[in-house]
Design a protein around this motif. Structure first.
Motif, short mmCIF file in Angstrom:
data_model
loop_
_atom_site.label_atom_id
_atom_site.label_comp_id
_atom_site.label_asym_id
_atom_site.label_seq_id
_atom_site.Cartn_x
_atom_site.Cartn_y
_atom_site.Cartn_z
N GLY A 53 -10.71 -25.82 -27.39
CA GLY A 53 -11.33 -25.36 -26.26
C GLY A 53 -11.46 -26.51 -25.10
O GLY A 53 -12.20 -26.24 -24.36
N VAL A 54 -10.43 -27.34 -25.23
CA VAL A 54 -10.22 -28.51 -24.08
C VAL A 54 -9.81 -27.77 -22.77
O VAL A 54 -8.89 -26.88 -22.71
N SER A 55 -10.59 -27.75 -21.77
CA SER A 55 -10.28 -27.37 -20.45
C SER A 55 -9.22 -27.73 -19.74
O SER A 55 -8.13 -27.10 -19.33
N SER A 56 -8.78 -29.23 -19.79
CA SER A 56 -7.71 -29.78 -18.93
C SER A 56 -6.71 -29.87 -20.20
O SER A 56 -6.70 -30.38 -21.19
N GLN A 57 -5.71 -28.92 -19.84
CA GLN A 57 -4.29 -28.97 -20.74
C GLN A 57 -3.35 -29.64 -20.46
O GLN A 57 -3.04 -29.62 -19.20
N PRO A 58 -2.61 -30.62 -21.17
CA PRO A 58 -1.31 -31.18 -20.70
C PRO A 58 -0.24 -30.24 -20.66
O PRO A 58 -0.22 -29.16 -21.27
N PHE A 59 0.58 -30.78 -19.60
CA PHE A 59 1.78 -29.64 -19.31
C PHE A 59 2.56 -29.73 -20.66
O PHE A 59 2.99 -30.67 -21.12
N PRO A 60 3.25 -28.56 -20.98
CA PRO A 60 4.06 -28.69 -22.02
C PRO A 60 5.39 -29.06 -21.80
O PRO A 60 6.27 -28.44 -21.33
N LYS A 61 5.80 -30.18 -22.17
CA LYS A 61 6.92 -31.01 -21.89
C LYS A 61 8.24 -30.52 -22.29
O LYS A 61 9.17 -30.36 -21.71
N ASN A 62 8.12 -29.85 -23.49
CA ASN A 62 9.47 -29.45 -24.22
C ASN A 62 9.32 -27.93 -24.53
O ASN A 62 9.84 -27.44 -25.38
N TYR A 63 8.76 -27.09 -23.46
CA TYR A 63 8.60 -25.81 -23.49
C TYR A 63 9.82 -25.12 -23.32
O TYR A 63 9.87 -24.04 -24.46
N ARG A 64 11.06 -25.61 -23.07
CA ARG A 64 12.16 -24.53 -23.41
C ARG A 64 12.71 -24.67 -24.44
O ARG A 64 13.11 -23.77 -25.32
N THR A 65 12.69 -25.91 -25.15
CA THR A 65 13.40 -26.14 -26.60
C THR A 65 12.41 -25.52 -27.46
O THR A 65 12.60 -24.62 -28.66
N GLU A 66 10.98 -25.37 -27.47
CA GLU A 66 9.87 -24.74 -28.15
C GLU A 66 9.96 -23.30 -28.04
O GLU A 66 9.96 -22.58 -29.08
N VAL A 67 10.36 -22.60 -26.85
CA VAL A 67 10.51 -21.37 -26.64
C VAL A 67 11.81 -20.80 -27.38
O VAL A 67 11.85 -19.77 -28.01
N LEU A 68 12.82 -21.48 -27.14
CA LEU A 68 13.90 -21.00 -27.75
C LEU A 68 13.74 -21.05 -29.77
O LEU A 68 14.46 -20.19 -30.03
N ALA A 69 13.48 -22.21 -29.90
CA ALA A 69 13.23 -22.10 -31.35
C ALA A 69 12.25 -21.07 -31.73
O ALA A 69 12.71 -20.43 -33.03
N PHE A 70 11.34 -20.70 -31.36
CA PHE A 70 10.35 -19.65 -31.59
C PHE A 70 11.15 -18.25 -31.50
O PHE A 70 10.90 -17.33 -32.31
N LEU A 71 11.97 -17.99 -30.25
CA LEU A 71 12.54 -16.70 -30.32
C LEU A 71 13.53 -16.54 -31.44
O LEU A 71 13.93 -15.57 -31.60
N LYS A 72 14.20 -17.79 -31.75
CA LYS A 72 15.07 -17.44 -32.80
C LYS A 72 14.58 -16.90 -34.03
O LYS A 72 15.40 -16.40 -34.85
N THR A 73 13.17 -17.08 -34.33
CA THR A 73 12.75 -16.45 -35.45
C THR A 73 11.90 -15.29 -35.14
O THR A 73 11.92 -14.38 -36.08
N TYR A 74 11.51 -15.21 -33.61
CA TYR A 74 10.71 -13.86 -33.38
C TYR A 74 11.75 -12.73 -33.44
O TYR A 74 11.25 -11.47 -33.63
N LEU A 75 12.76 -12.93 -32.77
CA LEU A 75 13.83 -11.86 -32.76
C LEU A 75 14.13 -11.22 -33.82
O LEU A 75 14.95 -12.10 -34.38
N ASN A 76 14.27 -9.96 -34.06
CA ASN A 76 15.36 -9.50 -35.43
C ASN A 76 16.53 -9.99 -35.30
O ASN A 76 17.29 -10.57 -36.33
N ASP A 77 17.34 -9.70 -34.14
CA ASP A 77 18.59 -10.58 -33.94
C ASP A 77 18.58 -11.18 -32.70
O ASP A 77 18.58 -10.73 -31.76
#
Length: 140
Positions: A36-60
């Protein structure tokens, strides 16, 4: 009388426990411990994390078309200020065809990918998108 109480407990306890694990739009299950922390840090590695997640999220993950991404932006989600990364893309279907582009929001908590928001119209409203070629180049 005691046997009916035991039967009720046996039937109702699993039902109650399953309700604890259930998720709805107001209180989704998350991957990170949301303090519940109100001040959130900027997600520095967001592109890498999004790609890794979508590789498992998408069926193909191969053959995604029209992939675009908006830069992380702070939005109020579930009553809390969070960084959100918005995406729009068309994944390849099992029959080889493509549907209309899907818009998804990726929510970050404490600088780490937390979850995907499938109904992303509100958190992604008015954002500027740029090509996200890395998503179109994903392999299995």
């Amino acid at each position: 009388m005691r046997s009916s109480v035991k039967i009720a407990a046996v039937v109702l306890l699993p039902l109650a426990l399953s309700a604890c694990a259930a998720s709805d739009e107001s209180k989704p299950i998350t991957f990170t411990d949301d303090r519940g922390v109100s001040s959130q840090p900027f997600p520095k590695n967001y592109r890498t994390e999004v790609l890794a997640f979508l590789k498992t999220y998408l069926n193909d993950p191969v053959g995604v078309r029209g992939a675009v991404m908006a830069e992380p932006i702070e939005r109020v989600v579930g009553g809390r200020l969070r960084y959100v990364v918005c995406l729009r893309f068309s994944p390849r279907e099992s029959d080889g065809g493509y549907r209309e582009p899907r818009e998804r929001a990726i929510l970050f908590v404490d600088g780490r990918l937390d979850r995907i928001i499938e109904n992303a119209a509100e958190p992604c409203a008015g954002l500027a998108y740029a090509p996200f070629a890395e998503l179109e180049k994903l392999t299995r």
